[in-house]
Scaffold this motif. Structure first.
Motif, PDB file in Angstrom:
ATOM      1  N   GLN A  27       0.831  -1.206   0.000  1.00 39.43           N
ATOM      2  CA  GLN A  27       0.000   0.000   0.000  1.00 39.43           C
ATOM      3  C   GLN A  27       0.864   1.255   0.000  1.00 39.43           C
ATOM      4  N   ALA A  28       2.020   1.165   0.657  1.00 43.66           N
ATOM      5  CA  ALA A  28       2.922   2.313   0.703  1.00 43.66           C
ATOM      6  C   ALA A  28       4.350   1.816   0.884  1.00 43.66           C
ATOM      7  N   ILE A  29       5.278   2.571   0.320  1.00 42.12           N
ATOM      8  CA  ILE A  29       6.707   2.282   0.436  1.00 42.12           C
ATOM      9  C   ILE A  29       7.407   3.553   0.883  1.00 42.12           C
ATOM     10  N   LYS A  30       8.265   3.401   1.880  1.00 39.15           N
ATOM     11  CA  LYS A  30       9.125   4.515   2.306  1.00 39.15           C
ATOM     12  C   LYS A  30      10.546   4.156   1.912  1.00 39.15           C
ATOM     13  N   LEU A  31      11.183   5.037   1.193  1.00 43.94           N
ATOM     14  CA  LEU A  31      12.578   4.887   0.809  1.00 43.94           C
ATOM     15  C   LEU A  31      13.255   6.213   1.105  1.00 43.94           C
ATOM     16  N   GLY A  32      14.204   6.185   2.004  1.00 43.23           N
ATOM     17  CA  GLY A  32      14.831   7.440   2.428  1.00 43.23           C
ATOM     18  C   GLY A  32      13.790   8.317   3.090  1.00 43.23           C
ATOM     19  N   ASP A  33      13.667   9.550   2.619  1.00 46.72           N
ATOM     20  CA  ASP A  33      12.694  10.468   3.208  1.00 46.72           C
ATOM     21  C   ASP A  33      11.425  10.598   2.373  1.00 46.72           C
ATOM     22  N   THR A  34      11.254   9.702   1.391  1.00 45.18           N
ATOM     23  CA  THR A  34      10.090   9.777   0.509  1.00 45.18           C
ATOM     24  C   THR A  34       9.152   8.602   0.738  1.00 45.18           C
ATOM     25  N   ILE A  35       7.857   8.898   0.776  1.00 46.77           N
ATOM     26  CA  ILE A  35       6.825   7.876   0.926  1.00 46.77           C
ATOM     27  C   ILE A  35       5.987   7.872  -0.344  1.00 46.77           C
ATOM     28  N   TYR A  36       5.867   6.698  -0.934  1.00 48.94           N
ATOM     29  CA  TYR A  36       5.065   6.512  -2.140  1.00 48.94           C
ATOM     30  C   TYR A  36       3.825   5.722  -1.729  1.00 48.94           C
ATOM     31  N   LEU A  81      -2.148   5.307   6.211  1.00 46.56           N
ATOM     32  CA  LEU A  81      -0.864   4.804   5.718  1.00 46.56           C
ATOM     33  C   LEU A  81       0.281   5.765   6.024  1.00 46.56           C
ATOM     34  N   LEU A  82       0.081   7.042   5.788  1.00 48.82           N
ATOM     35  CA  LEU A  82       1.122   8.030   6.064  1.00 48.82           C
ATOM     36  C   LEU A  82       1.519   8.012   7.540  1.00 48.82           C
ATOM     37  N   ALA A  83       0.537   7.833   8.410  1.00 41.43           N
ATOM     38  CA  ALA A  83       0.806   7.805   9.853  1.00 41.43           C
ATOM     39  C   ALA A  83       1.743   6.667  10.227  1.00 41.43           C
ATOM     40  N   ARG A  84       1.724   5.575   9.480  1.00 38.70           N
ATOM     41  CA  ARG A  84       2.627   4.448   9.742  1.00 38.70           C
ATOM     42  C   ARG A  84       4.091   4.876   9.667  1.00 38.70           C
ATOM     43  N   PHE A  85       4.361   5.922   8.920  1.00 44.66           N
ATOM     44  CA  PHE A  85       5.729   6.405   8.737  1.00 44.66           C
ATOM     45  C   PHE A  85       5.962   7.741   9.443  1.00 44.66           C
ATOM     46  N   GLY A  86       5.043   8.121  10.326  1.00 49.96           N
ATOM     47  CA  GLY A  86       5.181   9.382  11.045  1.00 49.96           C
ATOM     48  C   GLY A  86       4.859  10.596  10.206  1.00 49.96           C
ATOM     49  N   ALA A  87       4.082  10.419   9.163  1.00 45.55           N
ATOM     50  CA  ALA A  87       3.746  11.515   8.250  1.00 45.55           C
ATOM     51  C   ALA A  87       2.255  11.831   8.305  1.00 45.55           C
ATOM     52  N   THR A  88       1.902  12.976   7.732  1.00 48.25           N
ATOM     53  CA  THR A  88       0.504  13.391   7.593  1.00 48.25           C
ATOM     54  C   THR A  88       0.313  13.906   6.167  1.00 48.25           C
ATOM     55  N   LEU A  89      -0.882  14.352   5.874  1.00 50.47           N
ATOM     56  CA  LEU A  89      -1.116  14.961   4.564  1.00 50.47           C
ATOM     57  C   LEU A  89      -0.273  16.222   4.379  1.00 50.47           C
ATOM     58  N   ASP A  90       0.179  16.843   5.457  1.00 55.44           N
ATOM     59  CA  ASP A  90       1.061  18.009   5.342  1.00 55.44           C
ATOM     60  C   ASP A  90       2.374  17.658   4.641  1.00 55.44           C
ATOM     61  N   ASN A  91       2.752  16.386   4.675  1.00 60.48           N
ATOM     62  CA  ASN A  91       3.985  15.937   4.022  1.00 60.48           C
ATOM     63  C   ASN A  91       3.799  15.624   2.543  1.00 60.48           C
ATOM     64  N   LEU A 149       9.297  13.392   3.941  1.00 62.54           N
ATOM     65  CA  LEU A 149       9.566  13.697   5.340  1.00 62.54           C
ATOM     66  C   LEU A 149      10.750  14.645   5.402  1.00 62.54           C
ATOM     67  N   SER A 150      10.779  15.458   6.440  1.00 63.43           N
ATOM     68  CA  SER A 150      11.906  16.370   6.613  1.00 63.43           C
ATOM     69  C   SER A 150      12.233  16.451   8.096  1.00 63.43           C
ATOM     70  N   GLY A 151      13.452  16.797   8.393  1.00 65.23           N
ATOM     71  CA  GLY A 151      13.839  16.998   9.793  1.00 65.23           C
ATOM     72  C   GLY A 151      13.616  15.772  10.643  1.00 65.23           C
ATOM     73  N   ARG A 152      12.962  15.952  11.789  1.00 61.99           N
ATOM     74  CA  ARG A 152      12.758  14.877  12.775  1.00 61.99           C
ATOM     75  C   ARG A 152      11.963  13.725  12.197  1.00 61.99           C
ATOM     76  N   GLU A 153      10.991  13.994  11.299  1.00 63.82           N
ATOM     77  CA  GLU A 153      10.164  12.917  10.773  1.00 63.82           C
ATOM     78  C   GLU A 153      11.004  11.905  10.001  1.00 63.82           C
ATOM     79  N   ALA A 154      11.999  12.377   9.257  1.00 60.72           N
ATOM     80  CA  ALA A 154      12.824  11.476   8.448  1.00 60.72           C
ATOM     81  C   ALA A 154      13.710  10.587   9.306  1.00 60.72           C
ATOM     82  N   ASN A 155      14.151  11.095  10.461  1.00 55.88           N
ATOM     83  CA  ASN A 155      15.039  10.350  11.358  1.00 55.88           C
ATOM     84  C   ASN A 155      14.531  10.456  12.794  1.00 55.88           C
ATOM     85  N   PRO A 156      13.469   9.710  13.135  1.00 55.94           N
ATOM     86  CA  PRO A 156      12.855   9.876  14.453  1.00 55.94           C
ATOM     87  C   PRO A 156      13.727   9.404  15.599  1.00 55.94           C
ATOM     88  N   ASN A 157      14.797   8.647  15.381  1.00 52.95           N
ATOM     89  CA  ASN A 157      15.637   8.129  16.461  1.00 52.95           C
ATOM     90  C   ASN A 157      16.787   9.048  16.794  1.00 52.95           C
TER      91      ASN A 157
END
Length: 157
Positions: A27-36, A81-91, A149-157
């Motif tokens: 349904q969704a793929i995250k690669l680096g800071d991009t979610i498809y 789906l976006l929430a699974r990666f720490g994202a929202t529609l704002d991303n 994703l940018s900033g903290r969202e891309a690297n939450p750890n």
């Protein structure tokens, strides 16, 4: 929603609906800071169609009044789906709406999109494309998203 899996630097998310295995996709793929986000349609978390279009004898939609409801459900699925990666529609930086009836989509898209994004002018590129058929005849709309994703969202750890 089924757990996300990781392979080859990609992180995948699934709903656990039957067609993910039948067709063979995430349904969704995250690669680096991009979610498809794959094309989102109007279904619940068990894979039941929500607000399916009425069909004629040849299984073609005869009524497009469910466009708004289907559009809202597709956006809600994308939010999940976006929430699974720490994202929202704002991303979201780009979306493409594939619709069976452009006029029916235009009649509701502005209102639905503004409500989904929570702003009068969503900050994403948007395409609306008319098509003759989607994956199931009951579907009137399918929406594809790309988010960054940018900033903290891309690297939450």
């Amino acid at each position: 929603m089924a757990n996300a899996t990781k392979a080859n630097g990609k992180e995948a998310a699934y709903f656990g609906v039957p067609w993910e295995d039948a067709y063979g996709y995430a349904q969704a793929i995250k690669l680096g800071d991009t979610i498809y986000v794959s094309g989102q349609v109007s279904h619940d978390d068990k894979g039941n169609f929500v607000a399916p279009a009425a069909l004629d004898g040849s299984r073609k939609p005869v009524d497009f009044s469910m466009m708004e409801h289907q559009m809202r459900t597709a956006y809600a699925n994308a939010v999940t789906l976006l929430a699974r990666f720490g994202a929202t529609l704002d991303n979201v930086v780009e979306e493409t709406l594939y619709v069976l009836d452009v006029d029916a989509a235009f009649a509701v898209a502005g209102k639905v999109r503004k409500e989904a994004y929570g702003t009068a002018r969503p900050q994403c590129a948007s395409n609306l494309i008319g098509t003759t058929r989607l994956a199931q005849p009951e579907f009137l709309i399918e929406i594809v998203f790309r988010a960054v994703l940018s900033g903290r969202e891309a690297n939450p750890n």
